[in-house]
Scaffold this motif. Sequence first.
Motif, PDB file in Angstrom:
ATOM      1  N   ASP A  65     -10.731 -27.701 -38.631  1.00 18.28           N
ATOM      2  CA  ASP A  65     -12.176 -27.839 -38.396  1.00 18.28           C
ATOM      3  C   ASP A  65     -12.802 -28.872 -39.344  1.00 18.28           C
ATOM      4  N   CYS A  66     -12.070 -29.255 -40.392  1.00 23.67           N
ATOM      5  CA  CYS A  66     -12.578 -30.268 -41.334  1.00 23.67           C
ATOM      6  C   CYS A  66     -12.301 -31.686 -40.850  1.00 23.67           C
ATOM      7  N   PHE A  67     -11.554 -31.825 -39.755  1.00 22.22           N
ATOM      8  CA  PHE A  67     -11.180 -33.133 -39.240  1.00 22.22           C
ATOM      9  C   PHE A  67     -11.640 -33.280 -37.789  1.00 22.22           C
ATOM     10  N   ASN A  68     -11.679 -34.518 -37.322  1.00 22.16           N
ATOM     11  CA  ASN A  68     -11.998 -34.815 -35.914  1.00 22.16           C
ATOM     12  C   ASN A  68     -13.342 -34.223 -35.485  1.00 22.16           C
ATOM     13  N   ARG A  69     -14.289 -34.172 -36.384  1.00 20.78           N
ATOM     14  CA  ARG A  69     -15.601 -33.615 -36.019  1.00 20.78           C
ATOM     15  C   ARG A  69     -16.315 -34.545 -35.046  1.00 20.78           C
ATOM     16  N   PRO A  70     -16.713 -34.037 -33.875  1.00 20.14           N
ATOM     17  CA  PRO A  70     -17.407 -34.892 -32.903  1.00 20.14           C
ATOM     18  C   PRO A  70     -18.850 -35.138 -33.321  1.00 20.14           C
ATOM     19  N   ILE A  71     -19.355 -36.334 -33.031  1.00 21.96           N
ATOM     20  CA  ILE A  71     -20.748 -36.651 -33.292  1.00 21.96           C
ATOM     21  C   ILE A  71     -21.432 -37.015 -31.977  1.00 21.96           C
ATOM     22  N   SER A  72     -22.744 -36.917 -31.949  1.00 20.45           N
ATOM     23  CA  SER A  72     -23.487 -37.182 -30.704  1.00 20.45           C
ATOM     24  C   SER A  72     -24.632 -38.157 -30.948  1.00 20.45           C
ATOM     25  N   VAL A  81     -23.911 -34.109 -35.974  1.00 23.09           N
ATOM     26  CA  VAL A  81     -22.556 -33.555 -35.927  1.00 23.09           C
ATOM     27  C   VAL A  81     -22.564 -32.332 -35.023  1.00 23.09           C
ATOM     28  N   VAL A  82     -21.691 -32.319 -34.032  1.00 24.07           N
ATOM     29  CA  VAL A  82     -21.624 -31.219 -33.067  1.00 24.07           C
ATOM     30  C   VAL A  82     -20.895 -30.030 -33.695  1.00 24.07           C
ATOM     31  N   GLU A  83     -21.499 -28.866 -33.586  1.00 21.67           N
ATOM     32  CA  GLU A  83     -20.867 -27.652 -34.115  1.00 21.67           C
ATOM     33  C   GLU A  83     -19.722 -27.211 -33.212  1.00 21.67           C
ATOM     34  N   ARG A  84     -18.671 -26.669 -33.836  1.00 25.23           N
ATOM     35  CA  ARG A  84     -17.531 -26.133 -33.087  1.00 25.23           C
ATOM     36  C   ARG A  84     -17.217 -24.726 -33.573  1.00 25.23           C
ATOM     37  N   ILE A  85     -16.661 -23.937 -32.681  1.00 24.96           N
ATOM     38  CA  ILE A  85     -16.270 -22.568 -33.027  1.00 24.96           C
ATOM     39  C   ILE A  85     -14.816 -22.347 -32.613  1.00 24.96           C
ATOM     40  N   SER A  86     -14.188 -21.351 -33.233  1.00 25.44           N
ATOM     41  CA  SER A  86     -12.813 -21.000 -32.887  1.00 25.44           C
ATOM     42  C   SER A  86     -12.696 -19.488 -32.760  1.00 25.44           C
ATOM     43  N   ASN A  87     -12.023 -19.044 -31.722  1.00 24.77           N
ATOM     44  CA  ASN A  87     -11.780 -17.616 -31.507  1.00 24.77           C
ATOM     45  C   ASN A  87     -10.320 -17.234 -31.728  1.00 24.77           C
ATOM     46  N   ASP A  88      -9.518 -18.193 -32.228  1.00 26.35           N
ATOM     47  CA  ASP A  88      -8.083 -17.919 -32.400  1.00 26.35           C
ATOM     48  C   ASP A  88      -7.584 -18.459 -33.747  1.00 26.35           C
ATOM     49  N   ASN A  89      -8.384 -18.226 -34.786  1.00 26.54           N
ATOM     50  CA  ASN A  89      -7.990 -18.627 -36.151  1.00 26.54           C
ATOM     51  C   ASN A  89      -7.712 -20.121 -36.276  1.00 26.54           C
ATOM     52  N   ASN A  90      -8.569 -20.906 -35.661  1.00 25.58           N
ATOM     53  CA  ASN A  90      -8.535 -22.376 -35.801  1.00 25.58           C
ATOM     54  C   ASN A  90      -7.442 -23.079 -35.007  1.00 25.58           C
ATOM     55  N   LYS A  91      -6.708 -22.361 -34.171  1.00 25.83           N
ATOM     56  CA  LYS A  91      -5.691 -23.038 -33.360  1.00 25.83           C
ATOM     57  C   LYS A  91      -6.356 -23.977 -32.360  1.00 25.83           C
ATOM     58  N   THR A  92      -7.464 -23.525 -31.789  1.00 24.19           N
ATOM     59  CA  THR A  92      -8.252 -24.380 -30.899  1.00 24.19           C
ATOM     60  C   THR A  92      -9.711 -24.295 -31.304  1.00 24.19           C
ATOM     61  N   LEU A  93     -10.427 -25.382 -31.080  1.00 18.02           N
ATOM     62  CA  LEU A  93     -11.845 -25.451 -31.415  1.00 18.02           C
ATOM     63  C   LEU A  93     -12.639 -25.797 -30.164  1.00 18.02           C
ATOM     64  N   LYS A  94     -13.725 -25.088 -29.952  1.00 17.01           N
ATOM     65  CA  LYS A  94     -14.581 -25.336 -28.790  1.00 17.01           C
ATOM     66  C   LYS A  94     -15.928 -25.868 -29.249  1.00 17.01           C
ATOM     67  N   ARG A  95     -16.390 -26.885 -28.548  1.00 20.23           N
ATOM     68  CA  ARG A  95     -17.701 -27.446 -28.877  1.00 20.23           C
ATOM     69  C   ARG A  95     -18.812 -26.511 -28.394  1.00 20.23           C
ATOM     70  N   THR A  96     -19.890 -26.510 -29.163  1.00 22.75           N
ATOM     71  CA  THR A  96     -21.083 -25.775 -28.757  1.00 22.75           C
ATOM     72  C   THR A  96     -22.170 -26.784 -28.402  1.00 22.75           C
ATOM     73  N   THR A  97     -23.320 -26.306 -28.020  1.00 18.64           N
ATOM     74  CA  THR A  97     -24.447 -27.194 -27.700  1.00 18.64           C
ATOM     75  C   THR A  97     -25.311 -27.470 -28.933  1.00 18.64           C
ATOM     76  N   ARG A  98     -24.941 -26.861 -30.070  1.00 19.51           N
ATOM     77  CA  ARG A  98     -25.737 -27.038 -31.284  1.00 19.51           C
ATOM     78  C   ARG A  98     -25.253 -28.257 -32.062  1.00 19.51           C
ATOM     79  N   VAL A  99     -26.209 -28.959 -32.657  1.00 18.68           N
ATOM     80  CA  VAL A  99     -25.880 -30.110 -33.504  1.00 18.68           C
ATOM     81  C   VAL A  99     -26.597 -29.973 -34.848  1.00 18.68           C
ATOM     82  N   ASN A 100     -26.000 -30.539 -35.870  1.00 14.87           N
ATOM     83  CA  ASN A 100     -26.602 -30.575 -37.197  1.00 14.87           C
ATOM     84  C   ASN A 100     -26.869 -32.019 -37.583  1.00 14.87           C
TER      85      ASN A 100
END
Length: 487
Positions: A65-72, A81-100
């Motif tokens: 999650d510290c790498f490949n952060r998408p920007i918009s 910076v687009v927020e991402r979440i993971s439901n499998d201990n960081n194996k996969t990351l899903k983008r959300t609609t929230r940005v910082n």
Amino acid sequence: MITIPYLTALTTYFSYGLLFAFGQLRDFFRKIVDWWSHNSLQGYAPICLGLEDFYIRRLYLRIQDCFNRPISSPPDAWFDVVERISNDNNKTLKRTTRVNRCLNLGSYNYLGFGAADEYCTPRVIESLKKFSPSTCSARVDGGTTTLHTELEECVANFVGKPAAVVFGMGYATNSAILPVLTGKGGLIISDSLNHNSIVNGARGSGATIRVFQHNTPSHLEKVLREQIADGQPRTHRPWKKIIVVVEGIYSMEGELCKLPEIISICKKYKAYVYLDEAHSIGAVGKTGRGVCELLGVDTADVDIMMGTFTKSFGSCGGYIAGSKELIQYLKYTCPAHLYATSISPPAAQQIISSIKVILGEDGSSRGAQKLAKIRENSNFFRSELQKMGFEVLGDNDSPVMPIMLYNPAKIPAFSRECLKRNVAVVTVAFPATPLLLARARICISAAHTREDLIKALEVMSIVGDMVGVKYFPAEPKKQQLEGVKLD
């Protein structure tokens, strides 16, 4: 040369050893589960195998999650910076609609051309309407427009060489050019910390490769003398050609190349000099012409000058500049010129326009102001980080400043804590750096204001104390504050 404190090296080795041991244990149980459930493909060798695969699965994925952060948004001083979440201990990351909205300390946008510009952007839009986004062809077929010819003339004049050729990708410029310049029977002497594109280009050439200690001219001379005396392996015949490859600013160290001394040695032993100015062209020197201008080196003494347009010019691609004979030879033989799609016309226009701004040909002094700003910002930020007690690599005037982290646990901690406080930084670890030398790489831009830099320093000071990466004693706070006010 980086000297790692004994205790830091010990704890770093212990941390990696612990991660390695637990990773091997998990792999052992994984094999048992796969054997029991018959999930493995019978008769097939594993498609991913080795320590690199182990490193990715058991170390990298834990902190991906510290790498490949998408920007918009554009990579300006501040970006989304687009927020991402993971439901499998960081194996996969899903983008959300929230940005910082974060302060950008990671992009190579040295002169601020990565965002909309009052001179460049309208001309890029016009070129898009006239030429379309792509030529859909290689340069030797239908991929050469009037913009490509103008760009090559513009680049040659800017860097001070008789001719230049441009390519659509910076990485491919090195990796495709070196195999054309030399081959079997040739010798490439490369700095030990040269970029991966140079390493792969040298390997692909088939030439013999020797490495000299990073930015150490005395060791370069020793290697040259030994290799000239020994000659080619087995036959001991004289080398057909010797090329010494160095970078203007080393991308992971932020150090300026000791170019005058290296050129002097290469002249003495009749070796060609190949200079990669990916991070220095446009960013350093009184008029932005790179390390040759900064260090007072005549460009005629550099045989092959390489650079990219992705850092200071807000575009993409790369170039090779040299004698007319060399450039003509490359146009006849280089695969990146013969077979790859040519650089996008709007990207070419962006480079032409940004060079005109740098040289003041747009009728303003914005170019000179940008160059003064990037130098002022870089030196101020580096000085303040050092006063706080951070171990900062690199030289003055360099916009690249690595902050040493070392310990693997501090890589994600530093990155995540900065992001929580709306400061986006890039952390770098193995394989981009040696295993023990993880770091955060800060890239400063002329687009940053003094207020931006002070905010970043405040955040990084807090995070540095929290994570424990201030390896040197800090100056008294009173002196730090006085320095900020005076500047």
